[in-house]
Write a protein that holds these residues in place. Structure first.
Motif, PDB file in Angstrom:
ATOM      1  N   GLY A 170      31.371  80.595  51.727  1.00 13.82           N
ATOM      2  CA  GLY A 170      32.550  81.851  52.207  1.00 13.82           C
ATOM      3  C   GLY A 170      32.358  82.752  50.880  1.00 13.82           C
ATOM      4  N   PHE A 171      33.252  83.811  50.601  1.00  9.45           N
ATOM      5  CA  PHE A 171      32.915  85.194  50.063  1.00  9.45           C
ATOM      6  C   PHE A 171      34.883  84.880  49.501  1.00  9.45           C
ATOM      7  CE2 PHE A 171      33.737  89.339  48.644  1.00  9.45           C
ATOM      8  CZ  PHE A 171      32.853  89.491  47.582  1.00  9.45           C
ATOM      9  N   LEU A 172      34.056  85.406  47.736  1.00  5.26           N
ATOM     10  CA  LEU A 172      35.854  85.040  46.998  1.00  5.26           C
ATOM     11  C   LEU A 172      35.406  86.640  46.409  1.00  5.26           C
ATOM     12  CD1 LEU A 172      37.924  84.307  45.690  1.00  5.26           C
ATOM     13  CD2 LEU A 172      36.393  84.158  43.633  1.00  5.26           C
ATOM     14  N   GLY A 173      36.682  87.293  46.871  1.00  4.23           N
ATOM     15  CA  GLY A 173      36.758  89.214  46.575  1.00  4.23           C
ATOM     16  C   GLY A 173      37.139  89.314  46.272  1.00  4.23           C
ATOM     17  N   ALA A 174      37.146  89.570  44.397  1.00  6.98           N
ATOM     18  CA  ALA A 174      38.399  89.785  43.050  1.00  6.98           C
ATOM     19  C   ALA A 174      38.853  91.887  42.831  1.00  6.98           C
ATOM     20  CB  ALA A 174      37.836  89.015  42.056  1.00  6.98           C
ATOM     21  N   ALA A 175      38.625  92.301  44.318  1.00  9.99           N
ATOM     22  CA  ALA A 175      38.347  92.905  44.128  1.00  9.99           C
ATOM     23  C   ALA A 175      40.333  93.913  43.669  1.00  9.99           C
ATOM     24  CB  ALA A 175      38.050  94.204  45.104  1.00  9.99           C
ATOM     25  N   PRO A 176      40.077  94.723  43.240  1.00 11.17           N
ATOM     26  CA  PRO A 176      41.211  95.230  42.387  1.00 11.17           C
ATOM     27  C   PRO A 176      42.496  95.877  43.778  1.00 11.17           C
ATOM     28  CG  PRO A 176      39.813  97.276  42.174  1.00 11.17           C
ATOM     29  CD  PRO A 176      39.484  95.551  42.520  1.00 11.17           C
ATOM     30  N   SER A 177      41.840  95.545  44.825  1.00  8.03           N
ATOM     31  CA  SER A 177      42.999  96.044  46.181  1.00  8.03           C
ATOM     32  C   SER A 177      43.089  95.821  47.021  1.00  8.03           C
ATOM     33  CB  SER A 177      42.963  97.961  45.733  1.00  8.03           C
ATOM     34  OG  SER A 177      41.594  98.948  46.474  1.00  8.03           O
ATOM     35  N   PRO A 178      43.555  96.119  48.519  1.00  7.85           N
ATOM     36  CA  PRO A 178      43.272  95.465  49.655  1.00  7.85           C
ATOM     37  C   PRO A 178      42.458  96.261  50.114  1.00  7.85           C
ATOM     38  CG  PRO A 178      45.797  94.566  48.969  1.00  7.85           C
ATOM     39  CD  PRO A 178      45.211  96.317  47.916  1.00  7.85           C
ATOM     40  N   HIS A 179      41.894  97.658  49.426  1.00 10.07           N
ATOM     41  CA  HIS A 179      41.536  98.901  50.766  1.00 10.07           C
ATOM     42  C   HIS A 179      40.160  97.723  50.435  1.00 10.07           C
ATOM     43  CE1 HIS A 179      39.672 102.320  51.901  1.00 10.07           C
ATOM     44  NE2 HIS A 179      39.113 102.237  51.119  1.00 10.07           N
ATOM     45  N   PHE A 180      39.757  98.144  49.464  1.00  8.53           N
ATOM     46  CA  PHE A 180      38.939  98.088  48.611  1.00  8.53           C
ATOM     47  C   PHE A 180      38.106  96.151  49.175  1.00  8.53           C
ATOM     48  CE2 PHE A 180      35.622  97.261  44.132  1.00  8.53           C
ATOM     49  CZ  PHE A 180      34.354  97.671  44.840  1.00  8.53           C
ATOM     50  N   THR A 181      38.891  95.867  49.318  1.00  7.64           N
ATOM     51  CA  THR A 181      38.835  93.943  49.615  1.00  7.64           C
ATOM     52  C   THR A 181      38.339  93.788  50.787  1.00  7.64           C
ATOM     53  OG1 THR A 181      40.312  93.303  48.072  1.00  7.64           O
ATOM     54  CG2 THR A 181      39.522  91.806  49.720  1.00  7.64           C
ATOM     55  N   ASP A 182      39.283  94.721  51.429  1.00 12.66           N
ATOM     56  CA  ASP A 182      38.899  94.457  52.850  1.00 12.66           C
ATOM     57  C   ASP A 182      37.698  94.846  52.935  1.00 12.66           C
ATOM     58  OD1 ASP A 182      38.836  95.044  56.100  1.00 12.66           O
ATOM     59  OD2 ASP A 182      39.643  97.265  55.678  1.00 12.66           O
ATOM     60  N   ARG A 183      36.447  96.286  52.767  1.00 11.24           N
ATOM     61  CA  ARG A 183      34.999  96.414  52.674  1.00 11.24           C
ATOM     62  C   ARG A 183      33.943  95.507  52.050  1.00 11.24           C
ATOM     63  NH1 ARG A 183      31.635  99.274  48.703  1.00 11.24           N
ATOM     64  NH2 ARG A 183      33.320  99.712  47.498  1.00 11.24           N
ATOM     65  N   LEU A 184      34.667  94.724  51.200  1.00 11.52           N
ATOM     66  CA  LEU A 184      33.763  93.594  50.590  1.00 11.52           C
ATOM     67  C   LEU A 184      33.960  92.098  52.359  1.00 11.52           C
ATOM     68  CD1 LEU A 184      34.539  93.571  47.158  1.00 11.52           C
ATOM     69  CD2 LEU A 184      32.536  93.869  48.058  1.00 11.52           C
ATOM     70  N   PHE A 185      35.603  92.204  52.361  1.00 10.59           N
ATOM     71  CA  PHE A 185      35.067  91.446  53.992  1.00 10.59           C
ATOM     72  C   PHE A 185      34.798  91.430  54.785  1.00 10.59           C
ATOM     73  CE2 PHE A 185      39.554  88.837  52.177  1.00 10.59           C
ATOM     74  CZ  PHE A 185      38.661  88.493  51.184  1.00 10.59           C
ATOM     75  N   ARG A 186      34.641  92.766  55.558  1.00  7.50           N
ATOM     76  CA  ARG A 186      34.072  93.036  56.401  1.00  7.50           C
ATOM     77  C   ARG A 186      32.573  92.931  56.490  1.00  7.50           C
ATOM     78  NH1 ARG A 186      38.303  92.851  57.086  1.00  7.50           N
ATOM     79  NH2 ARG A 186      37.788  91.379  56.711  1.00  7.50           N
ATOM     80  N   GLN A 187      31.766  93.184  54.551  1.00  9.44           N
ATOM     81  CA  GLN A 187      30.250  93.362  54.550  1.00  9.44           C
ATOM     82  C   GLN A 187      30.260  92.438  55.071  1.00  9.44           C
ATOM     83  OE1 GLN A 187      30.110  95.372  50.817  1.00  9.44           O
ATOM     84  NE2 GLN A 187      29.790  97.597  51.991  1.00  9.44           N
TER      85      GLN A 187
END
Length: 283
Positions: A170-187
């Protein structure tokens, strides 16, 4: 969606109390960050102690800077922790962003990504019970989890996401906002498909938080700023810490809408009463 707690690092003596209180509550994971040139406790040693004082909750590195470690020893340490915890260990893994951690270990910071790829190939073989190679036999013990502990990759770059799809669960997204995390999750999901994997990645988000009197929140923001001081201006991270229960609930809900399987609430004050405050806020 599961909720975990990221442990504060400025008072290691409090962590056993944190672990026991979290284990008695509704939380699913205890996360612990890794740095070398900082005053945080060493994560594998600490999580072994926390696993021994808990019964149910998982323990997780967030993220272990694997290139700083010798690979064969890391395979033994992580398999041992998985075995001692009864399969409750998740290896969050990454390369980090601080040059000084690499200077202190004599590891080439410019090869850290390639080194991690090489390490993962060896770790997967050793966890499966295969010989190390070149006349060297297997390195045990066998982990409790067949094939090795769950592995989550953290990072922000395409290379980190590709690495997660190749080697991780899996992937751990430690991005500072849901908007940034959304992009990482989709990638990450696309990288899984590109790698021909039929299962979906486990997606974990991280949120910097503190609940309590104003002094608790102020202390947490100070600790965040100190941790990220190497960036020069850490005010963005300190100001981004959420201290209002309504804001925390809204952020957790936003991550759930993004498809997060778990959100780790990273706590930056050693105040153990936060455990109960988070439980009252979210459950």
């Amino acid at each position: 969606m599961n909720i975990g707690l990221g442990l504060p690092v400025d008072d290691p003596g409090q962590l056993l109390s944190w672990a026991r209180r979290a284990d008695a509550g509704p939380f699913t994971t205890l996360g612990l960050l890794d740095r070398l040139v900082h005053d945080n406790p060493e994560p594998l040693i600490t999580l072994a102690a926390l696993a021994g004082t808990t019964h149910r909750i998982r323990v997780q590195t967030e993220v272990l800077l694997a290139p700083l470690h010798r690979t064969a020893l890391l395979a033994k340490q992580t398999a041992t922790l998985d075995r001692l915890s009864g399969g409750r260990f998740t290896l969050g893994i990454g390369i980090g962003g601080r040059d000084d951690d690499y200077v202190a270990t004599g590891v080439d910071v410019h090869r850290r990504g390639r080194r991690l790829d090489e390490q993962m190939a060896v770790l997967r073989r050793l966890w499966a019970g295969e010989p190390y190679g070149d006349g060297v036999g297997p390195i045990g013990p066998a982990p409790a989890t067949p094939g090795g502990p769950e592995v989550l990759f953290g990072g922000f770059t395409p290379a980190a996401i590709t690495r997660a799809a190749r080697w991780g669960d899996g992937f751990l997204g430690a991005a500072p906002s849901p908007h940034f995390t959304d992009r990482l999750f989709r990638q990450a999901e696309q990288a899984w498909r590109d790698a021909g994997r039929t299962s979906a990645p486990r997606l974990v988000a991280q949120l910097n938080v503190a609940i309590g009197p104003d002094a608790v929140v102020a202390e947490a923001r100070k600790n965040v700023a100190r941790y990220y001081a190497f960036l020069g201006d850490a005010s963005h991270f300190a100001d981004g810490l959420l201290g209002d229960p309504k804001e925390i609930k809204a952020a957790v809900s936003a991550y759930a809408d993004l498809g997060a399987d778990e959100v780790i609430l990273y706590c930056w004050s050693p105040d153990t009463d936060q455990v109960d405050r988070f439980a009252d806020t979210l459950f």
